[in-house]
Design an enzyme around this catalytic site. Structure first.
Site, PDB file in Angstrom:
ATOM      1  N   TRP A 112       0.440  -0.894   0.211  1.00  0.00           N
ATOM      2  CA  TRP A 112       0.522  -0.029   0.043  1.00  0.00           C
ATOM      3  C   TRP A 112       0.904   1.473  -0.478  1.00  0.00           C
ATOM      4  CZ3 TRP A 112      -1.005   3.858   3.146  1.00  0.00           C
ATOM      5  CH2 TRP A 112      -1.818   5.142   2.700  1.00  0.00           C
ATOM      6  N   MET A 153       1.071  -4.558   3.676  1.00  0.00           N
ATOM      7  CA  MET A 153      -0.250  -5.514   3.567  1.00  0.00           C
ATOM      8  C   MET A 153      -0.232  -6.571   3.044  1.00  0.00           C
ATOM      9  SD  MET A 153      -2.950  -2.633   1.837  1.00  0.00           S
ATOM     10  CE  MET A 153      -3.927  -4.376   2.162  1.00  0.00           C
ATOM     11  N   ASP A 175      13.072   0.295   9.460  1.00  0.00           N
ATOM     12  CA  ASP A 175      11.830   0.087   9.297  1.00  0.00           C
ATOM     13  C   ASP A 175      10.996   1.677   9.742  1.00  0.00           C
ATOM     14  OD1 ASP A 175       9.412  -0.343   8.433  1.00  0.00           O
ATOM     15  OD2 ASP A 175       9.009  -2.008   7.786  1.00  0.00           O
ATOM     16  N   HIS A 187      11.348   0.413   4.938  1.00  0.00           N
ATOM     17  CA  HIS A 187      10.561  -0.048   4.676  1.00  0.00           C
ATOM     18  C   HIS A 187      10.030  -0.664   3.314  1.00  0.00           C
ATOM     19  CE1 HIS A 187       6.306  -1.896   5.203  1.00  0.00           C
ATOM     20  NE2 HIS A 187       5.809  -1.376   4.215  1.00  0.00           N
TER      21      HIS A 187
END
Length: 276
Positions: free
Chosen positions: A32, A99, A227, A256
């Site tokens: 996402w 996600m 992250d 991330h």
């Protein structure tokens, strides 16, 4: 252009996918708020190493259908199931980023592992993002509410800043260009506004802890120790404790978006896992 239609959805949903190479199928599930295009640095490597690589746009993103409703994880996993059935895949490896890790776990919960050989969770939100009394390392609910409110008030403004945090941009300007940030922003901004908010609610509030036992295939877990978007204490650390057969790899200094900043290391880990 190749689409499959999830005819078992409450309303039929068309899912766009790309399919390259031959051999054991590896299905890439994007994060996402991006699309299949985020996997650019992985697709070529997977194909070059002798695998069949399939990536697709989640409903509401890329050029897949953009329905108004049904963005819970069971609905999203049903699209993955439709793809696997329509292409008649077996012995597949499902790889979820951020996600997308939720689709991996919910797929195994709802449909089992008959067609699945392995799984991978990359920078994944699994098992729980939200802070709770028994999840002290999670994100406070008011911070998650702030994300929803920002998306409703100024979605593109929020996405512009979110992209920088995705890569810890100030620390990784030698690894991620401004052009890449602009590219990601374009992808994210053209996603369905409704889908962007509804899927954010799904990844921020769904608790997968009770479902980790359903991950009954060998699983690779990869996370960066830098992250800031999905800290590993609330995600990968817990996933590694709850998934019986896992290989857990922490990439030092990785944010991330390690699929780009640390693509060579991620590819090395992923290919090694695929070939085991």
């Amino acid at each position: 252009m190749p689409f499959i239609t999830n005819k078992k959805a409450k309303r039929p949903v068309d899912i766009f996918y790309e399919d390259y190479g031959t051999g054991q199928p590896v299905i890439l599930i994007h994060g996402w708020p991006l699309s299949r295009k985020m996997w650019e640095q992985q697709v070529w490597k997977i194909v070059d190493e002798g695998f069949r690589c399939i990536s697709y746009d989640r409903r509401g993103f890329g050029i897949s259908s953009q329905p108004w409703e049904n963005y819970d994880y069971s609905a999203l996993a049903s699209d993955l199931h439709a793809l696997i059935e329509d292409l008649d895949l077996s012995d597949a490896v499902i790889v979820g980023f951020s996600m997308g890790g939720g689709e991996v776990v919910r797929y195994l919960t709802d449909f089992g592992s008959d067609r699945i050989a392995k799984a991978a969770l990359i920078s994944s939100i699994i098992p729980l993002v939200k802070k709770k009394d028994d999840n002290h390392d999670g994100v406070p609910e008011d911070a998650l509410d702030d994300i929803k409110n920002a998306l409703q008030k100024d979605r593109v403004g929020f996405l512009k800043e979110f992209g920088k945090g995705f890569y810890n941009f100030d620390d990784n300007k030698d690894r991620v260009s401004q052009a890449q940030l602009d590219y990601d922003f374009t992808i994210a901004s053209f996603a369905s506004p409704r889908a962007t908010i509804q899927t954010a609610l799904a990844w921020s509030h769904t608790d997968f802890r009770s479902e980790l036992k359903n991950v009954d295939v060998p699983t690779l877990i990869v996370h960066g120790d830098a992250d800031e978007t999905v800290p590993k204490a609330t995600s990968a650390d817990q996933a590694a404790k709850g998934i019986a057969d896992n290989t857990y790899e922490v990439i030092e200094g990785a944010p991330h978006g390690l699929h780009l900043t640390h693509s060579e290391k991620l590819n090395e880990l992923l290919i090694s896992f695929l070939k085991k």
